[in-house]
Design a protein around this motif. Structure first.
Motif, PDB file in Angstrom:
ATOM      1  N   VAL A  66      58.802  43.510  33.021  1.00 43.62           N
ATOM      2  CA  VAL A  66      57.384  43.171  33.099  1.00 43.62           C
ATOM      3  C   VAL A  66      56.605  43.853  33.991  1.00 43.62           C
ATOM      4  O   VAL A  66      57.186  43.894  35.344  1.00 43.62           O
ATOM      5  CB  VAL A  66      57.069  41.662  33.193  1.00 43.62           C
ATOM      6  CG1 VAL A  66      55.543  41.498  33.384  1.00 43.62           C
ATOM      7  CG2 VAL A  66      57.810  40.691  32.485  1.00 43.62           C
ATOM      8  N   HIS A  67      55.817  44.691  33.820  1.00 43.10           N
ATOM      9  CA  HIS A  67      54.911  45.545  34.601  1.00 43.10           C
ATOM     10  C   HIS A  67      53.516  44.925  34.899  1.00 43.10           C
ATOM     11  O   HIS A  67      52.739  44.422  34.027  1.00 43.10           O
ATOM     12  CB  HIS A  67      54.582  46.946  34.078  1.00 43.10           C
ATOM     13  CG  HIS A  67      55.654  47.569  33.708  1.00 43.10           C
ATOM     14  ND1 HIS A  67      56.698  48.220  34.721  1.00 43.10           N
ATOM     15  CD2 HIS A  67      56.367  47.830  32.486  1.00 43.10           C
ATOM     16  CE1 HIS A  67      57.377  48.904  33.822  1.00 43.10           C
ATOM     17  NE2 HIS A  67      57.424  48.822  32.513  1.00 43.10           N
ATOM     18  N   THR A  68      53.476  44.431  36.241  1.00 34.48           N
ATOM     19  CA  THR A  68      52.163  43.502  36.506  1.00 34.48           C
ATOM     20  C   THR A  68      50.805  44.627  36.447  1.00 34.48           C
ATOM     21  O   THR A  68      49.708  43.948  36.119  1.00 34.48           O
ATOM     22  CB  THR A  68      52.002  43.269  37.847  1.00 34.48           C
ATOM     23  OG1 THR A  68      52.159  44.313  38.675  1.00 34.48           O
ATOM     24  CG2 THR A  68      53.022  42.192  38.281  1.00 34.48           C
ATOM     25  N   ASP A  69      50.969  45.795  36.321  1.00 30.73           N
ATOM     26  CA  ASP A  69      49.866  46.631  35.800  1.00 30.73           C
ATOM     27  C   ASP A  69      49.358  46.526  34.627  1.00 30.73           C
ATOM     28  O   ASP A  69      48.144  46.645  34.100  1.00 30.73           O
ATOM     29  CB  ASP A  69      50.130  48.106  35.963  1.00 30.73           C
ATOM     30  CG  ASP A  69      50.163  48.712  37.290  1.00 30.73           C
ATOM     31  OD1 ASP A  69      49.767  48.137  38.192  1.00 30.73           O
ATOM     32  OD2 ASP A  69      50.757  49.947  37.588  1.00 30.73           O
ATOM     33  N   ASP A  70      50.237  46.030  33.582  1.00 35.82           N
ATOM     34  CA  ASP A  70      49.816  45.528  32.221  1.00 35.82           C
ATOM     35  C   ASP A  70      49.033  44.449  32.262  1.00 35.82           C
ATOM     36  O   ASP A  70      47.859  44.187  31.527  1.00 35.82           O
ATOM     37  CB  ASP A  70      51.077  45.467  31.259  1.00 35.82           C
ATOM     38  CG  ASP A  70      51.739  46.879  30.945  1.00 35.82           C
ATOM     39  OD1 ASP A  70      50.902  47.791  31.067  1.00 35.82           O
ATOM     40  OD2 ASP A  70      52.782  46.813  30.700  1.00 35.82           O
ATOM     41  N   VAL A  71      49.311  43.469  33.141  1.00 27.69           N
ATOM     42  CA  VAL A  71      48.694  41.947  33.214  1.00 27.69           C
ATOM     43  C   VAL A  71      47.250  42.216  33.845  1.00 27.69           C
ATOM     44  O   VAL A  71      46.208  42.021  33.609  1.00 27.69           O
ATOM     45  CB  VAL A  71      49.483  41.288  34.092  1.00 27.69           C
ATOM     46  CG1 VAL A  71      48.560  39.669  34.283  1.00 27.69           C
ATOM     47  CG2 VAL A  71      50.711  40.727  33.533  1.00 27.69           C
ATOM     48  N   ALA A  72      47.286  43.350  35.087  1.00 23.64           N
ATOM     49  CA  ALA A  72      45.985  43.701  35.692  1.00 23.64           C
ATOM     50  C   ALA A  72      45.133  44.385  34.976  1.00 23.64           C
ATOM     51  O   ALA A  72      44.036  44.752  35.439  1.00 23.64           O
ATOM     52  CB  ALA A  72      46.423  43.893  37.247  1.00 23.64           C
ATOM     53  N   TRP A  73      45.340  45.256  33.895  1.00 23.65           N
ATOM     54  CA  TRP A  73      44.870  46.290  33.442  1.00 23.65           C
ATOM     55  C   TRP A  73      43.352  45.952  33.101  1.00 23.65           C
ATOM     56  O   TRP A  73      43.132  44.788  32.449  1.00 23.65           O
ATOM     57  CB  TRP A  73      45.468  46.570  32.016  1.00 23.65           C
ATOM     58  CG  TRP A  73      45.071  47.958  31.474  1.00 23.65           C
ATOM     59  CD1 TRP A  73      45.182  49.275  31.579  1.00 23.65           C
ATOM     60  CD2 TRP A  73      44.080  47.956  30.251  1.00 23.65           C
ATOM     61  NE1 TRP A  73      44.479  49.915  30.667  1.00 23.65           N
ATOM     62  CE2 TRP A  73      43.683  49.324  29.798  1.00 23.65           C
ATOM     63  CE3 TRP A  73      43.408  46.947  29.384  1.00 23.65           C
ATOM     64  CZ2 TRP A  73      42.921  49.660  28.886  1.00 23.65           C
ATOM     65  CZ3 TRP A  73      42.674  47.136  28.309  1.00 23.65           C
ATOM     66  CH2 TRP A  73      42.520  48.497  28.245  1.00 23.65           C
ATOM     67  N   ASN A  74      42.229  46.379  33.693  1.00 24.61           N
ATOM     68  CA  ASN A  74      40.961  46.365  33.460  1.00 24.61           C
ATOM     69  C   ASN A  74      40.540  44.964  33.873  1.00 24.61           C
ATOM     70  O   ASN A  74      39.695  44.310  33.117  1.00 24.61           O
ATOM     71  CB  ASN A  74      40.329  46.594  31.996  1.00 24.61           C
ATOM     72  CG  ASN A  74      40.083  48.062  31.777  1.00 24.61           C
ATOM     73  OD1 ASN A  74      38.949  48.566  32.566  1.00 24.61           O
ATOM     74  ND2 ASN A  74      40.593  48.868  30.856  1.00 24.61           N
TER      75      ASN A  74
END
Length: 216
Positions: A66-74
């Motif tokens: 799981v990449h937190t960048d995906d959760v945090a995206w925009n």
């Protein structure tokens, strides 16, 4: 070595097989049944978090990243802990599959979703800021990647470029990152310290450079 303000330099660096590191992280939570072990991987940009997560995922085939960048995206630089916990970590702790489409993905028409099938042995959650007090109940173990910030920033600039937009993004990020790290001290919470990037010679396919946990 230039480190975060307040971050002690780890000691006792040595080379260990990746399989030994996986066993240590598994043994940190020996009684887990019916769900995957959830391991956080934290560190500055350019430390090698994504690379480490992929290496560990390949070492344990029955695992996912799981990449937190995906959760945090925009969404936000660091204010995403509750979203990650509610929609990904808590379902994983119940042994459930995950199929999560963040609100920002919907608002900006980003296709797809964050999907994790049930039945994995490990979930590797990588991203700057994942080792935090708010997520302690949902992380079984964690890795802090410690390395010289000058080298990490050089690698980050090489990867992402130095356009005016990127430089503004980095400046905004640092304004939030530094106080966040000083407050959370993720290096002191981590189960294991891994060099990122590593200066010590080692086999990058089968070994990691690690140090003893930092305890304040």
């Amino acid at each position: 070595m230039r480190l975060h303000p307040g971050e002690p330099e780890a000691t006792g660096w040595h080379v260990r097989p990746v399989l030994d590191v996986v066993r240590q992280l598994r043994d940190a939570v020996p009684d887990v049944t019916g769900r995957p072990r959830v391991i956080g991987i934290d560190g500055r940009g350019g430390a090698g978090k994504s690379t480490l997560a992929e290496r560990l995922s390949k070492t344990v085939p029955n695992s996912a990243v799981v990449h937190t960048d995906d959760v945090a995206w925009n969404h936000a630089y660091f204010d995403w802990g509750g979203v990650l916990a509610e929609n990904i970590l808590q379902p994983l702790h119940r042994g459930e599959a995950v199929d999560f489409r963040p609100k920002a993905w919907i608002a900006h028409d980003r296709p797809g979703s964050i999907t994790i099938p049930a039945g994995n042995e490990f979930i590797w959650v990588e991203g700057t800021g994942v080792i935090r007090e708010e997520l302690t109940p949902w992380l079984d173990a964690s890795v802090w990647m410690q390395g010289d910030l000058d080298e990490q920033e050089r690698l980050l600039a090489s990867r992402d470029g130095e356009s005016p937009e990127q430089l503004e993004h980095v400046a905004n990020w640092l304004r939030e990152e530094l106080p966040f790290m000083l407050r959370e001290k993720p290096w002191a919470r981590a189960t294991l310290i891994v060099a990122g990037p590593a200066a010590m010679n080692h086999d990058e396919d089968t070994e990691l450079v690690v140090a003893s946990p930092i305890r304040l």
